[in-house]
Design a protein around this motif. Structure first.
Motif, PDB file in Angstrom:
ATOM      1  N   ARG A   1       0.854  -1.181   0.000  1.00 26.32           N
ATOM      2  CA  ARG A   1       0.000   0.000   0.000  1.00 26.32           C
ATOM      3  C   ARG A   1       0.894   1.236   0.000  1.00 26.32           C
ATOM      4  O   ARG A   1       1.483   1.591   1.029  1.00 26.32           O
ATOM      5  CB  ARG A   1      -0.920   0.011   1.216  1.00 26.32           C
ATOM      6  CG  ARG A   1      -1.779  -1.235   1.344  1.00 26.32           C
ATOM      7  CD  ARG A   1      -2.768  -1.108   2.490  1.00 26.32           C
ATOM      8  NE  ARG A   1      -3.430  -2.366   2.765  1.00 26.32           N
ATOM      9  CZ  ARG A   1      -4.391  -2.522   3.679  1.00 26.32           C
ATOM     10  NH1 ARG A   1      -4.801  -1.467   4.384  1.00 26.32           N
ATOM     11  NH2 ARG A   1      -4.942  -3.706   3.889  1.00 26.32           N
ATOM     12  N   ILE A   2       1.002   1.874  -1.146  1.00 20.10           N
ATOM     13  CA  ILE A   2       1.848   3.052  -1.298  1.00 20.10           C
ATOM     14  C   ILE A   2       0.998   4.294  -1.093  1.00 20.10           C
ATOM     15  O   ILE A   2      -0.044   4.468  -1.722  1.00 20.10           O
ATOM     16  CB  ILE A   2       2.509   3.068  -2.695  1.00 20.10           C
ATOM     17  CG1 ILE A   2       3.405   1.832  -2.869  1.00 20.10           C
ATOM     18  CG2 ILE A   2       3.303   4.349  -2.902  1.00 20.10           C
ATOM     19  CD1 ILE A   2       3.874   1.621  -4.290  1.00 20.10           C
ATOM     20  N   ARG A   3       1.463   5.166  -0.188  1.00 24.12           N
ATOM     21  CA  ARG A   3       0.775   6.421   0.076  1.00 24.12           C
ATOM     22  C   ARG A   3       1.844   7.509   0.225  1.00 24.12           C
ATOM     23  O   ARG A   3       2.557   7.558   1.223  1.00 24.12           O
ATOM     24  CB  ARG A   3      -0.070   6.352   1.356  1.00 24.12           C
ATOM     25  CG  ARG A   3      -1.144   5.286   1.342  1.00 24.12           C
ATOM     26  CD  ARG A   3      -2.267   5.595   0.379  1.00 24.12           C
ATOM     27  NE  ARG A   3      -3.348   4.636   0.508  1.00 24.12           N
ATOM     28  CZ  ARG A   3      -3.425   3.493  -0.174  1.00 24.12           C
ATOM     29  NH1 ARG A   3      -2.465   3.165  -1.048  1.00 24.12           N
ATOM     30  NH2 ARG A   3      -4.435   2.661   0.005  1.00 24.12           N
ATOM     31  N   PHE A   4       1.950   8.372  -0.768  1.00 20.76           N
ATOM     32  CA  PHE A   4       2.970   9.414  -0.730  1.00 20.76           C
ATOM     33  C   PHE A   4       2.586  10.526   0.252  1.00 20.76           C
ATOM     34  O   PHE A   4       1.450  10.597   0.733  1.00 20.76           O
ATOM     35  CB  PHE A   4       3.177   9.995  -2.127  1.00 20.76           C
ATOM     36  CG  PHE A   4       3.747   9.005  -3.114  1.00 20.76           C
ATOM     37  CD1 PHE A   4       5.019   8.492  -2.942  1.00 20.76           C
ATOM     38  CD2 PHE A   4       2.996   8.584  -4.202  1.00 20.76           C
ATOM     39  CE1 PHE A   4       5.554   7.585  -3.849  1.00 20.76           C
ATOM     40  CE2 PHE A   4       3.516   7.675  -5.117  1.00 20.76           C
ATOM     41  CZ  PHE A   4       4.795   7.172  -4.938  1.00 20.76           C
ATOM     42  N   ASP A   5       3.555  11.413   0.529  1.00 15.25           N
ATOM     43  CA  ASP A   5       3.340  12.589   1.381  1.00 15.25           C
ATOM     44  C   ASP A   5       2.860  12.189   2.770  1.00 15.25           C
ATOM     45  O   ASP A   5       1.815  12.627   3.252  1.00 15.25           O
ATOM     46  CB  ASP A   5       2.361  13.570   0.734  1.00 15.25           C
ATOM     47  CG  ASP A   5       2.313  14.913   1.448  1.00 15.25           C
ATOM     48  OD1 ASP A   5       3.309  15.259   2.105  1.00 15.25           O
ATOM     49  OD2 ASP A   5       1.282  15.597   1.363  1.00 15.25           O
ATOM     50  N   TYR A   6       3.652  11.332   3.423  1.00 15.08           N
ATOM     51  CA  TYR A   6       3.359  10.911   4.793  1.00 15.08           C
ATOM     52  C   TYR A   6       1.979  10.286   4.925  1.00 15.08           C
ATOM     53  O   TYR A   6       1.206  10.579   5.836  1.00 15.08           O
ATOM     54  CB  TYR A   6       3.499  12.091   5.768  1.00 15.08           C
ATOM     55  CG  TYR A   6       4.896  12.658   5.804  1.00 15.08           C
ATOM     56  CD1 TYR A   6       5.908  12.016   6.525  1.00 15.08           C
ATOM     57  CD2 TYR A   6       5.218  13.821   5.112  1.00 15.08           C
ATOM     58  CE1 TYR A   6       7.194  12.538   6.551  1.00 15.08           C
ATOM     59  CE2 TYR A   6       6.493  14.340   5.125  1.00 15.08           C
ATOM     60  CZ  TYR A   6       7.485  13.691   5.844  1.00 15.08           C
ATOM     61  OH  TYR A   6       8.765  14.194   5.861  1.00 15.08           O
ATOM     62  N   GLY A   7       1.667   9.380   3.981  1.00 19.92           N
ATOM     63  CA  GLY A   7       0.442   8.595   4.098  1.00 19.92           C
ATOM     64  C   GLY A   7      -0.814   9.271   3.624  1.00 19.92           C
ATOM     65  O   GLY A   7      -1.912   8.751   3.832  1.00 19.92           O
ATOM     66  N   ARG A   8      -0.693  10.411   2.949  1.00 17.53           N
ATOM     67  CA  ARG A   8      -1.886  11.172   2.569  1.00 17.53           C
ATOM     68  C   ARG A   8      -2.318  10.940   1.128  1.00 17.53           C
ATOM     69  O   ARG A   8      -3.517  10.876   0.832  1.00 17.53           O
ATOM     70  CB  ARG A   8      -1.641  12.673   2.782  1.00 17.53           C
ATOM     71  CG  ARG A   8      -2.851  13.553   2.494  1.00 17.53           C
ATOM     72  CD  ARG A   8      -2.546  15.007   2.823  1.00 17.53           C
ATOM     73  NE  ARG A   8      -1.547  15.563   1.910  1.00 17.53           N
ATOM     74  CZ  ARG A   8      -1.848  16.223   0.807  1.00 17.53           C
ATOM     75  NH1 ARG A   8      -3.111  16.397   0.457  1.00 17.53           N
ATOM     76  NH2 ARG A   8      -0.897  16.716   0.043  1.00 17.53           N
ATOM     77  N   VAL A   9      -1.373  10.811   0.197  1.00 18.10           N
ATOM     78  CA  VAL A   9      -1.689  10.820  -1.227  1.00 18.10           C
ATOM     79  C   VAL A   9      -1.767   9.396  -1.776  1.00 18.10           C
ATOM     80  O   VAL A   9      -0.790   8.646  -1.745  1.00 18.10           O
ATOM     81  CB  VAL A   9      -0.638  11.630  -2.015  1.00 18.10           C
ATOM     82  CG1 VAL A   9      -0.924  11.562  -3.510  1.00 18.10           C
ATOM     83  CG2 VAL A   9      -0.626  13.077  -1.529  1.00 18.10           C
ATOM     84  N   ARG A  10      -2.938   9.045  -2.272  1.00 16.88           N
ATOM     85  CA  ARG A  10      -3.134   7.737  -2.904  1.00 16.88           C
ATOM     86  C   ARG A  10      -2.711   7.863  -4.377  1.00 16.88           C
ATOM     87  O   ARG A  10      -3.229   8.705  -5.116  1.00 16.88           O
ATOM     88  CB  ARG A  10      -4.599   7.320  -2.819  1.00 16.88           C
ATOM     89  CG  ARG A  10      -4.876   5.921  -3.342  1.00 16.88           C
ATOM     90  CD  ARG A  10      -6.369   5.652  -3.316  1.00 16.88           C
ATOM     91  NE  ARG A  10      -6.903   5.657  -1.965  1.00 16.88           N
ATOM     92  CZ  ARG A  10      -7.010   4.569  -1.213  1.00 16.88           C
ATOM     93  NH1 ARG A  10      -6.619   3.383  -1.697  1.00 16.88           N
ATOM     94  NH2 ARG A  10      -7.509   4.649  -0.003  1.00 16.88           N
ATOM     95  N   PRO A  11      -1.767   7.037  -4.839  1.00 14.38           N
ATOM     96  CA  PRO A  11      -1.230   7.230  -6.192  1.00 14.38           C
ATOM     97  C   PRO A  11      -2.104   6.619  -7.282  1.00 14.38           C
ATOM     98  O   PRO A  11      -3.018   5.829  -7.022  1.00 14.38           O
ATOM     99  CB  PRO A  11       0.121   6.507  -6.121  1.00 14.38           C
ATOM    100  CG  PRO A  11      -0.126   5.405  -5.134  1.00 14.38           C
ATOM    101  CD  PRO A  11      -1.060   5.972  -4.105  1.00 14.38           C
ATOM    102  N   TRP A  12      -1.806   7.010  -8.491  1.00 11.40           N
ATOM    103  CA  TRP A  12      -2.369   6.400  -9.693  1.00 11.40           C
ATOM    104  C   TRP A  12      -1.581   5.127  -9.970  1.00 11.40           C
ATOM    105  O   TRP A  12      -0.362   5.142 -10.085  1.00 11.40           O
ATOM    106  CB  TRP A  12      -2.258   7.390 -10.856  1.00 11.40           C
ATOM    107  CG  TRP A  12      -2.517   6.821 -12.223  1.00 11.40           C
ATOM    108  CD1 TRP A  12      -3.478   5.942 -12.573  1.00 11.40           C
ATOM    109  CD2 TRP A  12      -1.786   7.111 -13.424  1.00 11.40           C
ATOM    110  NE1 TRP A  12      -3.427   5.649 -13.909  1.00 11.40           N
ATOM    111  CE2 TRP A  12      -2.383   6.367 -14.464  1.00 11.40           C
ATOM    112  CE3 TRP A  12      -0.695   7.937 -13.729  1.00 11.40           C
ATOM    113  CZ2 TRP A  12      -1.914   6.404 -15.776  1.00 11.40           C
ATOM    114  CZ3 TRP A  12      -0.230   7.985 -15.027  1.00 11.40           C
ATOM    115  CH2 TRP A  12      -0.845   7.218 -16.044  1.00 11.40           C
ATOM    116  N   ILE A  13      -2.286   3.996 -10.086  1.00 10.84           N
ATOM    117  CA  ILE A  13      -1.643   2.696 -10.304  1.00 10.84           C
ATOM    118  C   ILE A  13      -1.783   2.318 -11.779  1.00 10.84           C
ATOM    119  O   ILE A  13      -2.863   2.408 -12.357  1.00 10.84           O
ATOM    120  CB  ILE A  13      -2.282   1.596  -9.427  1.00 10.84           C
ATOM    121  CG1 ILE A  13      -2.244   2.006  -7.942  1.00 10.84           C
ATOM    122  CG2 ILE A  13      -1.587   0.270  -9.647  1.00 10.84           C
ATOM    123  CD1 ILE A  13      -0.869   2.128  -7.357  1.00 10.84           C
TER     124      ILE A  13
END
Length: 589
Positions: free
Chosen positions: A117-129
């Protein structure tokens, strides 16, 4: 949830990841230690980013260790149907930062799952897969992460697969800027060989004491892992906001480089034979503090950047609800007088070491001394970075004395040019004032600040910096008083937060600060209480987790590690105290 001591470290000397005992990577900042986290479950929940890789149905907790003298984590799992091992590591940085996880079947057949589960910006941003050339990509803003795996991975990042004895399944996760070409993924087995060779060859150079070789070498490897290779800076810890008190607000970002750590770290590296690393650390120091001495900060970024604006992360609840989660560190804006003395002492040590003379360092020192001359009597916030009213802290004055003392020695012993008579007079004036105003004759102890009733573990450094000799009765009295008032179940607090009305202006208390307990062992040895010193040191060694790591603090009541992990200061003083006690012949056991 994993306890703080349940985490192991992997890294590539530019960033690091924390791997929980449950097989989950719960913390990873890419591409550098102080970048935004893409796995932040450590300070929140699984949905804030993590990468779990473990058997579907394990039979209890696994056994973990680092492979030989490396930073390659080996975790062995047993199940009802067989056993597997998982190798976790980050290869030395090439084209991109990589995390490699290799699953190897040992016996029988084991079903495993991977939950990414990748979440950028300290767990806030859900990426485009998306998928590209057989890889799973996660993209958001400037960041992208790519996963290569030989088993099918769903677009939600999950995979279930089985391995039998002799099978090997390798996962490779790579980061790169989203606007750049996708990097070539590393070959997992080749990366394993290269990473093994890197660490074993580095460790083979270590000059170790006769006793305690294993914990000392593991601490040195940890310090190497906390080094930011491009600049030589060494971060205080790999994490932010792990609490000094569970559920409390004493949560700080330690992914930066503190000047006061420099001297002890420099000496630790030199004692171990790592001259190249020590020279890089000195060069980082010189670059960071260049400029007007009045602008000197106590902490800088990995690259020497000065602005470390502190902000809170509202979407993360904190480790076990310990809020707020902080990024940046407002202590960079504090006046901490002792740092001028620490830097002057560090550069003096470097000059008299195998590093030799740095031509520009003396000009910098004289500029620092000019500032110190005009400000040594000012109150400050002290080495513990209190957020209360500035005070005339005794340790700060002692380090101001040390700054002038090292300058006098430099002129007297090496012939460097400087107003030595004025510096000598200032040194003597500070010494007399500290002994008059910072010493409580009724209790036979130095105090935390002038007129204070409280004590401070930093007072234990008075003989180490040469302010007074170890056989001075005031030193023995201070060591006894600190032990009497600050020890908690055999471990030392930094200070009593309730003394003098609460000097740090923060609610609640904290655990025992581990570096202070190492100082206590050193002080006991210096005043001749060697058996007690050895006992304190052995107790401290017993706090290391199953892979030899220490955090910042320990709670004797709950018997848990507290604070950011791994903490460079704890490991620096483990190494220093081991050497000191080995030379002193302190008894153990």
């Amino acid at each position: 949830m994993n306890r703080i001591e349940d985490y192991a470290l992997i890294g590539d000397s530019q960033t690091a990841a924390l791997v929980g005992r449950d097989g989950s990577i719960d913390w990873l900042c890419l591409p550098a230690f102080d970048s935004g986290a893409c796995f932040a479950a450590l300070l929140g929940a699984d949905g804030n980013g993590r990468w779990l890789l473990a058997p579907v149905d394990p039979a209890g907790l696994p056994r973990r260790r680092y492979r030989d003298d490396t930073l390659i984590l080996e975790t062995t799992w047993h199940t009802a149907t067989g056993s597997v091992e998982v190798l976790d590591f980050m290869p030395p940085r090439g084209e991109a930062p990589d995390v490699v996880r290799i699953v190897r079947g040992l016996t029988g057949r084991v079903e495993l799952r991977s939950d990414l589960r990748i979440r950028f910006d300290y767990g806030r941003v859900r990426p485009w897969i998306r998928r590209l050339d057989g890889q799973l990509g996660a993209v958001a803003g400037p960041d992208s992460i790519w996963l290569r795996a030989p088993v099918p991975v769903d677009e939600d990042g999950s995979a279930t697969f089985a391995v039998s004895a002799g099978d090997s399944v390798a996962f490779v996760l790579s980061w790169h800027p989203s606007y750049a070409a996708v990097p070539e993924p590393v070959d997992a087995e080749r990366a394993l060989r290269e990473t093994t060779r890197f660490w074993t060859s580095w460790a083979a150079r270590a000059q170790l004491p006769r006793r305690w070789r294993e914990p000392v070498l593991r601490s040195l490897i940890t310090l190497k892992a906390l080094t930011y290779a491009p600049t030589g800076g060494i971060v205080a810890a790999a994490t932010t906001s792990l609490p000094e008190q569970l559920g409390g607000p004493r949560n700080w970002d330690y992914r930066y480089c503190w000047l006061r750590d420099a001297g002890y770290t420099l000496q630790t590296l030199l004692d171990a034979g790592y001259v190249t690393e020590a020279r890089a650390w000195r060069e980082w120091l010189l670059r960071a503090v260049a400029g007007d001495p009045a602008d000197l900060q106590i902490v800088y970024s990995l690259t020497g950047r000065r602005r470390l604006t502190e902000w809170t992360v509202p979407w993360l609840p904190g480790y076990q609800g310990s809020a707020p989660v902080r990024v940046g560190n407002a202590a960079a804006e504090q006046f901490q007088l002792d740092v001028w003395g620490e830097v002057l002492d560090t550069l003096h040590r470097a000059r008299t070491s195998p590093l030799g003379v740095e031509e520009d360092a003396w000009d910098l020192q004289t500029a620092l001394l000019d500032f110190l001359e005009g400000h040594w009597s000012d109150p400050d916030t002290g080495l513990w970075e209190i957020r209360g009213e500035p005070r005339p802290f005794v340790h700060s004055k002692v380090m101001a004395w040390a700054g002038f003392d090292r300058a006098v020695r430099a002129v007297e012993r090496t012939g460097l040019d400087g107003p030595v008579q004025r510096w000598r007079a200032l040194r003597d004036k500070i010494h007399a004032e500290v002994c008059d105003r910072g010493y409580d004759a009724d209790r036979n102890t130095f105090t935390q600040f002038y007129g204070s009733r409280g004590l401070d573990a930093a007072l234990l450094l008075i003989p180490q910096v040469g302010f007074l000799p170890p056989d001075d009765p005031r030193v023995a009295g201070t060591v006894a008083a600190v032990g009497r008032e600050l020890l908690r179940d055999g471990f030392l607090l930094r200070y009593d937060p309730s003394a003098d009305g609460g000097v740090d202006a923060l609610p609640g208390g904290e655990g025992a600060f581990l570096a202070c307990s190492f100082w206590y062992a050193d002080a006991l040895a210096l005043i001749g209480r060697r058996d007690e010193a050895g006992q304190v040191f052995e107790r401290l060694l017993g706090l290391r987790n199953d892979v030899g790591l220490l955090s910042e603090e320990y709670d004797p009541r709950t018997r848990q590690l507290l604070g950011n992990i791994p903490q460079a200061y704890s490991h620096v003083f483990l190494v220093q105290t081991a050497r000191n006690l080995d030379r002193a012949g302190a008894a153990t056991g």
